[in-house]
Scaffold this motif. Structure first.
Motif, PDB file in Angstrom:
ATOM      1  N   MET A  75      -3.276   2.048  -5.855  1.00 62.65           N
ATOM      2  CA  MET A  75      -1.824   2.216  -5.848  1.00 62.65           C
ATOM      3  C   MET A  75      -1.448   3.270  -6.889  1.00 62.65           C
ATOM      4  O   MET A  75      -2.149   3.455  -7.877  1.00 62.65           O
ATOM      5  CB  MET A  75      -1.148   0.885  -6.165  1.00 62.65           C
ATOM      6  CG  MET A  75      -1.412  -0.210  -5.137  1.00 62.65           C
ATOM      7  SD  MET A  75      -0.632   0.108  -3.557  1.00 62.65           S
ATOM      8  CE  MET A  75       1.087  -0.031  -3.989  1.00 62.65           C
ATOM      9  N   PRO A  76      -0.293   3.948  -6.707  1.00 63.38           N
ATOM     10  CA  PRO A  76       0.063   5.034  -7.619  1.00 63.38           C
ATOM     11  C   PRO A  76       0.443   4.582  -9.041  1.00 63.38           C
ATOM     12  O   PRO A  76       0.076   5.228  -9.996  1.00 63.38           O
ATOM     13  CB  PRO A  76       1.242   5.723  -6.933  1.00 63.38           C
ATOM     14  CG  PRO A  76       1.760   4.742  -5.950  1.00 63.38           C
ATOM     15  CD  PRO A  76       0.623   3.836  -5.592  1.00 63.38           C
ATOM     16  N   ASP A  77       1.161   3.471  -9.180  1.00 65.98           N
ATOM     17  CA  ASP A  77       1.638   3.051 -10.500  1.00 65.98           C
ATOM     18  C   ASP A  77       0.687   2.077 -11.185  1.00 65.98           C
ATOM     19  O   ASP A  77       0.427   2.188 -12.373  1.00 65.98           O
ATOM     20  CB  ASP A  77       3.030   2.421 -10.395  1.00 65.98           C
ATOM     21  CG  ASP A  77       4.066   3.424  -9.917  1.00 65.98           C
ATOM     22  OD1 ASP A  77       3.944   4.613 -10.258  1.00 65.98           O
ATOM     23  OD2 ASP A  77       4.989   3.017  -9.193  1.00 65.98           O
ATOM     24  N   THR A 113       5.374  -2.552   1.801  1.00 66.05           N
ATOM     25  CA  THR A 113       6.022  -1.906   0.673  1.00 66.05           C
ATOM     26  C   THR A 113       4.979  -1.193  -0.158  1.00 66.05           C
ATOM     27  O   THR A 113       3.791  -1.509  -0.081  1.00 66.05           O
ATOM     28  CB  THR A 113       6.790  -2.924  -0.203  1.00 66.05           C
ATOM     29  OG1 THR A 113       7.507  -2.235  -1.217  1.00 66.05           O
ATOM     30  CG2 THR A 113       5.852  -3.930  -0.842  1.00 66.05           C
ATOM     31  N   GLN A 114       5.414  -0.232  -0.927  1.00 67.34           N
ATOM     32  CA  GLN A 114       4.541   0.386  -1.916  1.00 67.34           C
ATOM     33  C   GLN A 114       5.025   0.044  -3.324  1.00 67.34           C
ATOM     34  O   GLN A 114       4.448   0.470  -4.309  1.00 67.34           O
ATOM     35  CB  GLN A 114       4.464   1.896  -1.727  1.00 67.34           C
ATOM     36  CG  GLN A 114       5.763   2.621  -1.931  1.00 67.34           C
ATOM     37  CD  GLN A 114       5.594   4.123  -1.715  1.00 67.34           C
ATOM     38  OE1 GLN A 114       4.498   4.625  -1.480  1.00 67.34           O
ATOM     39  NE2 GLN A 114       6.684   4.844  -1.799  1.00 67.34           N
ATOM     40  N   TYR A 115       6.088  -0.747  -3.408  1.00 65.78           N
ATOM     41  CA  TYR A 115       6.632  -1.132  -4.707  1.00 65.78           C
ATOM     42  C   TYR A 115       5.774  -2.212  -5.352  1.00 65.78           C
ATOM     43  O   TYR A 115       5.264  -3.098  -4.678  1.00 65.78           O
ATOM     44  CB  TYR A 115       8.069  -1.620  -4.569  1.00 65.78           C
ATOM     45  CG  TYR A 115       9.003  -0.558  -4.066  1.00 65.78           C
ATOM     46  CD1 TYR A 115       9.226   0.599  -4.803  1.00 65.78           C
ATOM     47  CD2 TYR A 115       9.635  -0.692  -2.850  1.00 65.78           C
ATOM     48  CE1 TYR A 115      10.073   1.593  -4.333  1.00 65.78           C
ATOM     49  CE2 TYR A 115      10.491   0.289  -2.368  1.00 65.78           C
ATOM     50  CZ  TYR A 115      10.698   1.428  -3.116  1.00 65.78           C
ATOM     51  OH  TYR A 115      11.533   2.397  -2.649  1.00 65.78           O
ATOM     52  N   THR A 116       5.665  -2.149  -6.671  1.00 70.01           N
ATOM     53  CA  THR A 116       4.820  -3.093  -7.388  1.00 70.01           C
ATOM     54  C   THR A 116       5.566  -3.853  -8.484  1.00 70.01           C
ATOM     55  O   THR A 116       4.985  -4.705  -9.130  1.00 70.01           O
ATOM     56  CB  THR A 116       3.631  -2.355  -8.024  1.00 70.01           C
ATOM     57  OG1 THR A 116       4.116  -1.316  -8.879  1.00 70.01           O
ATOM     58  CG2 THR A 116       2.723  -1.758  -6.959  1.00 70.01           C
ATOM     59  N   SER A 163       0.844  -1.192   0.000  1.00 71.31           N
ATOM     60  CA  SER A 163       0.000   0.000   0.000  1.00 71.31           C
ATOM     61  C   SER A 163       0.879   1.242   0.000  1.00 71.31           C
ATOM     62  O   SER A 163       1.986   1.226   0.540  1.00 71.31           O
ATOM     63  CB  SER A 163      -0.899   0.010   1.234  1.00 71.31           C
ATOM     64  OG  SER A 163      -1.659   1.202   1.281  1.00 71.31           O
ATOM     65  N   SER A 164       0.361   2.316  -0.573  1.00 79.47           N
ATOM     66  CA  SER A 164       1.038   3.604  -0.502  1.00 79.47           C
ATOM     67  C   SER A 164       0.324   4.539   0.469  1.00 79.47           C
ATOM     68  O   SER A 164       0.680   5.698   0.588  1.00 79.47           O
ATOM     69  CB  SER A 164       1.106   4.240  -1.891  1.00 79.47           C
ATOM     70  OG  SER A 164      -0.199   4.424  -2.403  1.00 79.47           O
ATOM     71  N   ASP A 165      -0.679   4.032   1.175  1.00 80.51           N
ATOM     72  CA  ASP A 165      -1.476   4.824   2.110  1.00 80.51           C
ATOM     73  C   ASP A 165      -0.877   4.719   3.514  1.00 80.51           C
ATOM     74  O   ASP A 165      -1.011   3.688   4.176  1.00 80.51           O
ATOM     75  CB  ASP A 165      -2.907   4.306   2.100  1.00 80.51           C
ATOM     76  CG  ASP A 165      -3.839   5.072   3.030  1.00 80.51           C
ATOM     77  OD1 ASP A 165      -3.353   5.843   3.889  1.00 80.51           O
ATOM     78  OD2 ASP A 165      -5.058   4.893   2.905  1.00 80.51           O
TER      79      ASP A 165
END
Length: 110
Positions: A59-61, A34-37, A11-13
């Motif tokens: 997610m951002p990406d 992680t926020q990496y995908t 998550s990016s939250d």
């Protein structure tokens, strides 16, 4: 003593991460986040060997469904999707593409 479930949260939250880390960590469930995908996520999965993966659908990406598809290429750990999207179509899509459970926010920690 029973082994605890190793959990990974993607998550990016920061609010969601803090909430899950507090509740899982306070109950002695090891948690990586992680926020990496992309390849960073793959590497982390290989290092951490989670028993359960929680994916934020926003997610951002990539959206969480794309992340779920990627995870399924690398791991067979159960995946719980978290979303503010309540529509049935998104739930069905996520479950059809490899998620094991779909929870809409807000949700109870129990």
């Amino acid at each position: 003593m029973t082994a605890k479930i190793r959990t990974m949260v993607i998550s990016s939250d920061p609010t969601m991460l803090g909430f899950l880390k507090q509740n899982l960590g306070d109950n002695n469930y090891p948690m990586a986040s992680t926020q990496y995908t992309g390849e960073e996520l793959r590497s982390l999965l290989e290092t951490e060997h989670p028993d359960l993966i929680i994916v934020d659908i926003m997610m951002p990406d990539f959206d969480g469904i794309e992340v779920c598809l990627r995870i399924r290429q690398w791991s067979d750990a159960p995946i719980i999707m978290l979303s503010t999207w309540g529509s049935g179509g998104n739930r069905v899509r996520a479950l059809d593409l490899g998620a094991d459970c779909y929870l809409t926010e807000p949700f109870g920690i129990d």
